[in-house]
Design an enzyme around this catalytic site. Structure first.
Site, short mmCIF file in Angstrom:
data_model
loop_
_atom_site.label_atom_id
_atom_site.label_comp_id
_atom_site.label_asym_id
_atom_site.label_seq_id
_atom_site.Cartn_x
_atom_site.Cartn_y
_atom_site.Cartn_z
N TRP A 19 48.14 3.00 8.76
CA TRP A 19 47.01 2.12 9.30
C TRP A 19 46.24 2.80 10.18
O TRP A 19 46.88 3.41 10.94
CB TRP A 19 47.84 0.83 9.66
CG TRP A 19 46.77 -0.17 9.97
CD1 TRP A 19 46.13 -0.68 11.10
CD2 TRP A 19 46.18 -1.19 8.74
NE1 TRP A 19 45.31 -1.87 10.61
CE2 TRP A 19 45.19 -2.16 9.51
CE3 TRP A 19 46.47 -1.46 7.62
CZ2 TRP A 19 44.67 -3.04 8.73
CZ3 TRP A 19 46.03 -2.30 6.82
CH2 TRP A 19 44.90 -3.21 7.41
N HIS A 49 55.04 0.59 11.82
CA HIS A 49 54.82 -0.02 10.57
C HIS A 49 54.11 0.77 9.45
O HIS A 49 53.34 1.03 8.90
CB HIS A 49 53.39 -1.13 10.96
CG HIS A 49 53.84 -2.12 11.80
ND1 HIS A 49 54.16 -3.52 11.48
CD2 HIS A 49 54.06 -2.20 13.29
CE1 HIS A 49 54.62 -4.18 12.34
NE2 HIS A 49 54.56 -3.29 13.68
N HIS A 53 58.21 -1.10 5.27
CA HIS A 53 58.74 -1.67 6.55
C HIS A 53 58.67 -3.22 6.57
O HIS A 53 58.06 -3.71 5.83
CB HIS A 53 58.03 -0.98 7.71
CG HIS A 53 56.54 -1.59 7.85
ND1 HIS A 53 55.52 -1.13 6.89
CD2 HIS A 53 55.95 -2.73 8.53
CE1 HIS A 53 54.34 -1.58 7.21
NE2 HIS A 53 54.50 -2.62 8.04
N ASP A 55 57.68 -6.71 9.20
CA ASP A 55 57.18 -7.13 10.25
C ASP A 55 58.15 -8.20 10.86
O ASP A 55 58.67 -9.11 10.29
CB ASP A 55 55.76 -7.88 9.94
CG ASP A 55 54.70 -7.05 9.61
OD1 ASP A 55 54.91 -5.60 9.69
OD2 ASP A 55 53.65 -7.47 9.37
N HIS A 59 55.33 -9.50 15.99
CA HIS A 59 54.23 -8.52 15.79
C HIS A 59 52.67 -9.37 16.07
O HIS A 59 51.79 -8.67 16.60
CB HIS A 59 54.32 -8.14 14.20
CG HIS A 59 53.24 -7.20 13.61
ND1 HIS A 59 52.77 -6.17 14.49
CD2 HIS A 59 52.68 -6.88 12.47
CE1 HIS A 59 51.93 -5.49 13.69
NE2 HIS A 59 51.95 -6.10 12.64
N HIS A 163 48.60 -12.85 8.94
CA HIS A 163 49.91 -12.41 9.68
C HIS A 163 50.38 -13.63 10.62
O HIS A 163 51.62 -14.04 10.50
CB HIS A 163 49.66 -11.29 10.64
CG HIS A 163 49.93 -9.92 9.89
ND1 HIS A 163 48.70 -9.26 9.77
CD2 HIS A 163 50.97 -9.14 9.80
CE1 HIS A 163 49.30 -7.89 9.06
NE2 HIS A 163 50.54 -8.10 9.13
N GLU A 175 56.45 -5.05 3.94
CA GLU A 175 55.15 -4.53 3.63
C GLU A 175 55.27 -2.93 3.17
O GLU A 175 56.40 -2.40 3.44
CB GLU A 175 54.11 -4.32 4.76
CG GLU A 175 53.84 -6.00 5.15
CD GLU A 175 52.97 -5.88 6.65
OE1 GLU A 175 52.11 -6.51 6.56
OE2 GLU A 175 53.21 -5.17 7.41
ZN LIG Z 1 52.02 -6.64 8.74
#
Ligand SMILES: [Zn+2]
Length: 211
Positions: A19, A49, A53, A55, A59, A163, A175
């Site tokens: 990201w 992340h 992975h 969440d 988060h 989210h 994810e």
């Molecule tokens: Zn996420």
């Protein structure tokens, strides 16, 4: 496919896609047999992340649970892989066609899976869960949602909203899955995030078994 199991996790490696504002991935063998050390030992530096992975609620939810508090049944058991046709985002109208049930574990195979995304640059236009679909999944009482890119929410829109809707509803989020080798249908899912105290995110190994 190995003894009926499909590995749907991506391999972590230095310099891999992440990201944009998250830390880069750096994995280096700091002790090395080739260089005269007694053993090979690697040092790993990356965001929580990265790659495949999960969440945790914390988060995006103040005071929310960490992944170390996740019930193991959230990610072990029957799961359904649903193929999404929409090239932009997952929307309630398309979900309606699949008759989702309370408590289901659902993994979405989108057009993201057609690219070899783990070995490419960051794609700002990946297929994501729209905030409307996130609220739809929350209202239905879905247990676990998995997606085939680095985020359930979009890059340009619905990052926070999606989210928040999922994590506030207590939905467990996976994810960064690689569903390229997986046909839609029912599977046995095993996905366990590394146990880190109060973790907002943690790398995970995810596999799907035939049933
Ligand atoms: Zn996420």
């Amino acid at each position: 496919m190995e003894n009926g199991w499909i590995d749907v996790s991506v391999s972590l490696h230095s310099g891999m896609v992440h990201w944009p504002d998250n830390p880069p991935v750096w994995i280096e063998r700091t002790l090395s047999i080739e260089r005269g050390d007694a053993a090979n030992v690697s040092e790993i530096s990356m965001g929580a992340h990265t790659g495949t992975h999960m969440d945790g609620p914390i988060h995006f939810v103040r005071g929310g649970k960490g992944l170390d508090e996740m019930p193991l049944t959230a990610t072990i058991g029957r799961a359904r892989v649903i193929e999404i046709q929409d090239p932009e985002s997952i929307k309630p109208d398309e979900l309606d066609l699949h008759g989702l049930q309370r408590g289901e574990r659902v993994l979405f195979k989108t057009q993201n899976s057609a690219h070899h995304w783990p070995s490419e640059d960051f794609d700002e236009d990946f297929v994501y869960v729209s905030q409307e679909a996130a609220r739809y999944l929350a209202e239905l009482g879905i247990q676990t949602v998995g997606v085939d890119y680095l985020s359930v929410g979009g890059f340009r829109k619905d990052a926070e909203e999606t989210h928040q809707a999922l994590l506030e509803a207590g939905i467990w989020v996976i994810e960064g899955l690689d569903l390229s080798e997986v046909e839609p249908g029912e599977y046995e899912l095993i996905c366990l995030p590394v146990k880190i105290e109060r973790s907002d995110g943690a790398p995970a190994r995810a596999i799907l078994g035939a049933i």
